[in-house]
Design an enzyme around this catalytic site. Structure first.
Site, mmCIF file in Angstrom:
data_model
loop_
_atom_site.group_PDB
_atom_site.id
_atom_site.type_symbol
_atom_site.label_atom_id
_atom_site.label_comp_id
_atom_site.label_asym_id
_atom_site.label_seq_id
_atom_site.Cartn_x
_atom_site.Cartn_y
_atom_site.Cartn_z
ATOM 1 N N ASN A 9 -77.976 2.003 -11.121
ATOM 2 C CA ASN A 9 -78.610 2.735 -10.029
ATOM 3 C C ASN A 9 -78.089 2.124 -8.729
ATOM 4 O OD1 ASN A 9 -80.272 3.928 -8.154
ATOM 5 N ND2 ASN A 9 -82.150 2.894 -8.835
ATOM 6 N N LYS A 11 -78.497 3.134 -5.778
ATOM 7 C CA LYS A 11 -79.389 3.342 -4.624
ATOM 8 C C LYS A 11 -78.558 3.797 -3.417
ATOM 9 C CE LYS A 11 -82.512 0.050 -6.707
ATOM 10 N NZ LYS A 11 -83.563 -0.946 -6.577
ATOM 11 N N HIS A 98 -88.401 6.955 -9.539
ATOM 12 C CA HIS A 98 -88.151 5.549 -9.230
ATOM 13 C C HIS A 98 -89.245 5.051 -8.282
ATOM 14 C CE1 HIS A 98 -86.345 1.918 -7.680
ATOM 15 N NE2 HIS A 98 -85.580 1.916 -8.753
ATOM 16 N N GLU A 100 -89.175 3.339 -5.735
ATOM 17 C CA GLU A 100 -88.861 3.491 -4.304
ATOM 18 C C GLU A 100 -89.119 4.920 -3.838
ATOM 19 O OE1 GLU A 100 -84.929 1.846 -4.620
ATOM 20 O OE2 GLU A 100 -85.824 -0.090 -5.128
ATOM 21 N N GLU A 170 -89.972 -0.012 -15.314
ATOM 22 C CA GLU A 170 -89.530 -0.887 -14.233
ATOM 23 C C GLU A 170 -90.744 -1.441 -13.498
ATOM 24 O OE1 GLU A 170 -85.241 0.107 -12.929
ATOM 25 O OE2 GLU A 170 -86.594 1.339 -11.752
ATOM 26 N N GLY A 176 -85.440 -5.858 -7.618
ATOM 27 C CA GLY A 176 -84.750 -6.440 -6.474
ATOM 28 C C GLY A 176 -85.322 -7.775 -6.025
ATOM 29 N N SER A 216 -84.363 -6.573 -11.941
ATOM 30 C CA SER A 216 -83.622 -7.832 -11.937
ATOM 31 C C SER A 216 -82.959 -8.152 -13.278
ATOM 32 C CB SER A 216 -84.511 -8.996 -11.471
ATOM 33 O OG SER A 216 -84.970 -8.754 -10.152
HETATM 34 P P1 PGA Z 1 -82.704 -4.285 -9.604
HETATM 35 O O1 PGA Z 1 -83.140 -2.744 -9.466
HETATM 36 O O2 PGA Z 1 -81.871 -4.400 -10.853
HETATM 37 O O3 PGA Z 1 -81.936 -4.572 -8.356
HETATM 38 O O4 PGA Z 1 -83.968 -5.078 -9.694
HETATM 39 C C1 PGA Z 1 -83.482 -1.991 -10.601
HETATM 40 C C2 PGA Z 1 -83.867 -0.600 -10.164
HETATM 41 O O5 PGA Z 1 -84.483 -0.460 -9.102
HETATM 42 O O6 PGA Z 1 -83.568 0.397 -10.856
#
Ligand code: PGA
Length: 254
Positions: A9, A11, A98, A100, A170, A176, A216
């Site tokens: 992803n 983003k 997601h 976000e 998630e 992140g 992560s």
């Molecule tokens: P990350 O993000 O691996 O940077 O924690 C995962 C995601 O948001 O899909």
């Protein structure tokens, strides 16, 4: 056996040329180094979908996805992109829900159920994300939160439609942050998700559903996470922006 998947992803990162060159590197490394049956998906910004999908066409292990879509196929929604448009440029997947999107763009379980319909009716596959916040984990509400995200977002589907869905757990507190869920914490939720699917659609549908872990996940922890019985791969943010790291996560299944 259910499909093993590692999905990146990106983003809102990488410009077009950077994206193109990282994607080419990923394709080459996957060709040279990936020996298992796992599938690789890269979810890029809308404006790169067409080019990346064209590159992926000749590589059976690699597919391309979007990170969101509108719930309608067409209409007066200035600035929006529909599932129909995503399908028309050759992509195969769409990330939905997601955290976000839920947090910054107010996406509710109801709107996500409508987006799921749009994705499926355009013969695309949703990668449907669920997960609890830190507050919800600490207050012990996380099973209820995940149950309502799944049931309100997806349980209006019939079993055949649900068979097209990839799920991703998630935990918001792990995205992140560098703070991964332990393999045992993730497995507990994945098993719970599979149990809920079995109750709704039957055990054989549940056994065939791919459930990814995200938050992560990186080359150091992927193998341990992916060796859990109900974790079928990963949705990778930060580590998907470097081809070497991303393909090393993919190779956790080799
Ligand atoms: P990350 O993000 O691996 O940077 O924690 C995962 C995601 O948001 O899909």
């Amino acid at each position: 056996m259910r499909q093993k998947i590692v999905a990146g992803n990106w983003k809102m990162n990488l410009d077009y040329n950077e994206g193109l060159s990282i994607f080419s590197e990923i394709i080459n490394m996957v060709n040279d180094e990936v020996t298992g049956k796992q599938s690789v998906i890269v979810c890029c910004p809308y404006t790169y979908l067409h080019s990346l999908s064209a590159l992926a066409k000749t590589h059976p292990k690699v597919s391309v996805g979007a990170q969101n879509c509108h719930q309608e196929d067409a209409g007066a929604y200035t600035g929006e992109i529909s599932a129909r448009m995503i399908k028309s440029v050759g992509a195969e997947y769409v990330i939905l829900g997601h955290s976000e999107r839920r947090q910054h763009f107010g996406e509710t379980n109801l709107v996500l159920s409508q987006k799921t319909n749009a994705v499926l009716s355009n013969s695309l596959k949703p990668i449907f994300c669920v997960g609890e916040t830190l507050e919800e984990r600490e207050s012990g509400q996380f099973f209820d939160v995940i149950k309502s995200q799944i049931s309100e977002g997806l349980f209006h589907l019939d079993a055949q439609q649900f068979g097209q869905v990839v799920l991703a757990y998630e935990p918001v507190w792990a995205i992140g942050t560098g703070k991964t869920a332990t393999a045992a914490q993730a497995q507990e939720i994945h098993a719970f998700i599979r149990k809920e699917i079995a109750t709704q659609f039957g055990q054989s549908v549940a056994d065939e559903t791919t459930v990814l872990y995200g938050g992560s996940c990186n080359p150091k922890n992927a193998k341990e996470l992916f060796s859990e019985p109900d974790i079928d791969g990963g949705l990778i943010g930060g580590a998907s922006l470097k081809s070497r790291d991303f393909v090393d996560v993919v190779k956790a299944f080799n």
